[in-house]
Design an enzyme around this catalytic site. Structure first.
Site, PDB file in Angstrom:
ATOM      1  N   GLU A  39       0.832  -1.209   0.000  1.00 29.87           N
ATOM      2  CA  GLU A  39       0.000   0.000   0.000  1.00 29.87           C
ATOM      3  C   GLU A  39       0.866   1.259   0.000  1.00 29.87           C
ATOM      4  O   GLU A  39       2.003   1.233   0.478  1.00 29.87           O
ATOM      5  CB  GLU A  39      -0.907   0.007   1.253  1.00 29.87           C
ATOM      6  CG  GLU A  39      -1.974  -1.063   1.203  1.00 29.87           C
ATOM      7  CD  GLU A  39      -2.836  -1.115   2.463  1.00 29.87           C
ATOM      8  OE1 GLU A  39      -2.580  -0.344   3.415  1.00 29.87           O
ATOM      9  OE2 GLU A  39      -3.763  -1.955   2.497  1.00 29.87           O
ATOM     10  N   ARG A  96      -9.369   8.863 -21.913  1.00 28.22           N
ATOM     11  CA  ARG A  96      -9.868   8.329 -23.186  1.00 28.22           C
ATOM     12  C   ARG A  96     -11.012   7.335 -23.004  1.00 28.22           C
ATOM     13  O   ARG A  96     -11.685   6.989 -23.960  1.00 28.22           O
ATOM     14  CB  ARG A  96      -8.713   7.713 -23.979  1.00 28.22           C
ATOM     15  CG  ARG A  96      -7.753   8.786 -24.484  1.00 28.22           C
ATOM     16  CD  ARG A  96      -6.522   8.181 -25.090  1.00 28.22           C
ATOM     17  NE  ARG A  96      -5.778   7.401 -24.115  1.00 28.22           N
ATOM     18  CZ  ARG A  96      -4.922   6.452 -24.424  1.00 28.22           C
ATOM     19  NH1 ARG A  96      -4.695   6.155 -25.683  1.00 28.22           N
ATOM     20  NH2 ARG A  96      -4.274   5.798 -23.475  1.00 28.22           N
ATOM     21  N   GLN A  97     -11.235   6.878 -21.768  1.00 30.04           N
ATOM     22  CA  GLN A  97     -12.434   6.049 -21.528  1.00 30.04           C
ATOM     23  C   GLN A  97     -13.533   7.036 -21.124  1.00 30.04           C
ATOM     24  O   GLN A  97     -13.957   7.089 -19.960  1.00 30.04           O
ATOM     25  CB  GLN A  97     -12.146   4.980 -20.453  1.00 30.04           C
ATOM     26  CG  GLN A  97     -13.325   4.042 -20.179  1.00 30.04           C
ATOM     27  CD  GLN A  97     -13.682   3.109 -21.344  1.00 30.04           C
ATOM     28  OE1 GLN A  97     -12.853   2.799 -22.175  1.00 30.04           O
ATOM     29  NE2 GLN A  97     -14.930   2.658 -21.395  1.00 30.04           N
ATOM     30  N   ASP A 168      -6.478  11.533 -36.865  1.00 30.98           N
ATOM     31  CA  ASP A 168      -7.895  11.140 -36.813  1.00 30.98           C
ATOM     32  C   ASP A 168      -8.747  12.388 -36.662  1.00 30.98           C
ATOM     33  O   ASP A 168      -8.222  13.491 -36.472  1.00 30.98           O
ATOM     34  CB  ASP A 168      -8.173  10.112 -35.700  1.00 30.98           C
ATOM     35  CG  ASP A 168      -7.770  10.609 -34.318  1.00 30.98           C
ATOM     36  OD1 ASP A 168      -7.747  11.834 -34.101  1.00 30.98           O
ATOM     37  OD2 ASP A 168      -7.473   9.765 -33.452  1.00 30.98           O
ATOM     38  N   LYS A 191      -9.684   7.432 -39.167  1.00 33.41           N
ATOM     39  CA  LYS A 191      -9.172   6.156 -38.645  1.00 33.41           C
ATOM     40  C   LYS A 191     -10.288   5.427 -37.923  1.00 33.41           C
ATOM     41  O   LYS A 191     -11.303   6.018 -37.565  1.00 33.41           O
ATOM     42  CB  LYS A 191      -7.984   6.419 -37.717  1.00 33.41           C
ATOM     43  CG  LYS A 191      -8.273   6.341 -36.261  1.00 33.41           C
ATOM     44  CD  LYS A 191      -7.145   6.503 -35.293  1.00 33.41           C
ATOM     45  CE  LYS A 191      -7.766   6.613 -33.897  1.00 33.41           C
ATOM     46  NZ  LYS A 191      -6.886   7.030 -32.834  1.00 33.41           N
ATOM     47  N   SER A 223       0.144   6.477 -27.094  1.00 35.82           N
ATOM     48  CA  SER A 223       0.124   5.402 -26.108  1.00 35.82           C
ATOM     49  C   SER A 223       0.834   4.177 -26.686  1.00 35.82           C
ATOM     50  O   SER A 223       2.021   3.982 -26.478  1.00 35.82           O
ATOM     51  CB  SER A 223      -1.322   5.112 -25.721  1.00 35.82           C
ATOM     52  OG  SER A 223      -1.362   4.104 -24.761  1.00 35.82           O
ATOM     53  N   THR A 224       0.134   3.359 -27.473  1.00 45.08           N
ATOM     54  CA  THR A 224       0.806   2.217 -28.112  1.00 45.08           C
ATOM     55  C   THR A 224       1.547   2.660 -29.371  1.00 45.08           C
ATOM     56  O   THR A 224       2.383   1.922 -29.901  1.00 45.08           O
ATOM     57  CB  THR A 224      -0.221   1.154 -28.542  1.00 45.08           C
ATOM     58  OG1 THR A 224      -1.080   1.727 -29.542  1.00 45.08           O
ATOM     59  CG2 THR A 224      -1.066   0.673 -27.380  1.00 45.08           C
ATOM     60  N   THR A 227      -1.891   4.710 -33.621  1.00 44.88           N
ATOM     61  CA  THR A 227      -2.478   5.838 -34.366  1.00 44.88           C
ATOM     62  C   THR A 227      -1.406   6.563 -35.177  1.00 44.88           C
ATOM     63  O   THR A 227      -1.584   6.844 -36.365  1.00 44.88           O
ATOM     64  CB  THR A 227      -3.141   6.810 -33.362  1.00 44.88           C
ATOM     65  OG1 THR A 227      -4.142   6.090 -32.638  1.00 44.88           O
ATOM     66  CG2 THR A 227      -3.760   8.007 -34.048  1.00 44.88           C
TER      67      THR A 227
END
Ligand code: R5P
Length: 302
Positions: A39, A96-97, A168, A191, A223-224, A227
């Site tokens: 923790e 992004r969510q 995009d 995209k 991120s990955t 894009t």
């Protein structure tokens, strides 16, 4: 002003120090450690009763740890009954969510903002949070910092007449803004992302001839790298000169940096909202500091 302090959380990446210098305000660093059971433990080493507290806590990886530490810090801050809490989150994770893309999913960013809203935060200052509409879930005031002018300033002179490329639809405004600053033109791609696998592909019908001109791909976050790789592939196929990329937040997950280099991307420009030792990093402390100043000024603090 005498009554205001900058409190550096467990994930500030130098921005708290930058704000303290820019605003000439005292800097206090929280103590923190990981307990034997895993923790997080945090402690504010000074009594901040009655102060205006500017807490700086980015939520870069490990995001969940930094978010929990943010909640713990806000609880500790509140125990001093401060005059005001201004929260600076340079990189806001989970932005992004921002929709329930599939049934049964959370709208993660709204859940996080709602929790922060219950913890006494009067104003939240953040950099390029993907979609500003998400902040309707936050009870307090929000100030969004635009990093593009500062990032654009760092471009080398030879990049002055590139084509700006939005990878995009969501990035069109950013591309337009950058193109205006560079006094050049921009274009964009359509995209799509497979919501199950995360794979990114270009829709049919994207067309543009770059005619040998340099290209700057601009986005909010890498991120990955999926894009950006698609956009770079498109640019390369359509007669681009040198390809560079610019994004406020460089997460660079899972070997992304190597993939972008292999794809012939020349410069990767980002900011210090997230630690990064590979790319060209621009310090946003001043522009964030100006934002914090305006919040304090509106309160009559400066
Ligand atoms: C998407 O709408 C965002 O603006 C970014 O383009 C995206 O999240 C970047 O993710 P990745 O690097 O994994 O493609």
């Amino acid at each position: 002003m005498d009554n205001t302090v900058i409190l550096s959380g467990t994930a500030s990446n130098g921005i708290a120090e930058g704000l303290s210098k820019f605003l000439k305000l005292p800097l206090i660093k929280v103590e923190n450690k990981i307990l034997p059971d895993g923790e997080s433990y945090v402690r504010i080493p000074k009594n901040l009763s009655g102060k205006n507290i500017v807490l700086v806590q980015s939520t870069y990886p490990p995001q969940d740890k930094h978010i929990i530490e943010l909640f713990l810090l806000l609880d500790a801050v509140k125990s001093f009954s401060p005059e005001t809490i201004i929260l600076v989150i340079p990189y806001l994770a989970y932005a992004r969510q921002n929709q329930r893309f599939n049934e049964g999913e959370p709208v993660s960013i709204e859940a996080i903002l709602r929790i922060i809203g219950t913890m006494g935060v009067e104003s939240l200052v953040t950099v390029e949070p993907h979609r500003a509409e998400s902040f309707e879930a936050f009870e307090g005031k929000t100030l969004i910092i635009d990093p593009i002018p500062t990032l654009a300033h760092s471009l080398s002179k030879e990049a002055k007449k590139p084509v700006v490329l939005a990878p995009d639809h969501g990035a069109i405004q950013r591309a337009e803004e950058l193109a205006v600053i560079l006094k050049t033109d921009y274009t964009y791609l359509n995209k799509e992302r497979n919501r199950k696998s995360g794979e990114v592909t270009l829709k049919k019908g994207n067309k543009y001839d770059f005619g040998g001109r340099n290209v700057i791909i601009v986005d909010d976050i890498i991120s990955t790298g999926g894009t950006i790789l698609n956009a770079a592939k498109f640019a390369r196929k359509n007669n681009a000169g040198k390809i560079s990329v610019m994004a406020a937040h460089l997460i660079m997950a899972g070997g992304c940096y190597g993939k972008l280099k292999k794809a012939g991307i020349r410069d990767i420009i980002g900011s210090n909202t997230i630690p990064n030792s590979h790319a060209k990093i621009v310090d946003l402390s001043k522009v964030i500091g100006e934002g914090v100043f305006s919040v304090l000024e509106a309160k009559g603090t400066f």
